[in-house]
Design an enzyme around this catalytic site. Structure first.
Site: not given
Length: 143
Positions: A59-60
């Site tokens: 998710g980064c």
């Protein structure tokens, strides 16, 4: 995970209150941005052995790794990113969660903390999503 490979977070521990105080002393977002970078530089280097898929935070946008350790009911987290600003943002998150119990971690109002620091208004949506992904990863292990 071998304990000898896990670095300390800072030379001296820093708390969320310390970060809030640091930011209160800065005038304007540009000065706060510089402070974020300074905080990121204070993170100890995460050994290469932990920079792998197992520790990567999904998710980064930038690559970010999270290593956790629980000892006597208290959690320690270790992080790294491939960008200076993300390292600083990760240091801010660690200031809120390191040295806390699972209950303290889950009870901490991270949104209020981010608001007080002015991060909510200044971060791009992708950076904010990445920061929240790290928070969720921390809460996911601290149960």
């Amino acid at each position: 995970m071998p304990n000898q490979l896990v670095p300390n977070l800072f030379g001296n521990e820093i708390s969320s209150d310390d970060v809030l105080d640091l930011f209160a002393q800065q005038s304007g977002w540009e000065a706060r941005y510089r402070q974020i970078i300074v905080l990121g530089k204070q993170l100890s280097e995460l050994p290469q052995v932990f920079k792998n898929e197992e520790h990567q935070v999904d998710g980064c946008e930038s690559a970010a790794w999270l290593v956790s350790r629980e000892q006597a009911g208290v959690w320690q987290f270790y992080v790294a990113s491939d960008t200076r600003i993300v390292n600083g943002l990760l240091a801010i998150v660690l200031a809120a969660y390191n040295g806390k119990t699972a209950n303290q971690i889950n009870d901490f109002d991270i949104e209020s903390y981010f608001d007080q620091l002015g991060l909510s208004k200044q971060l791009s949506p992708s950076r904010a999503n990445g920061l929240h992904a790290v928070v969720q990863a921390i809460k996911g292990v601290a149960v």
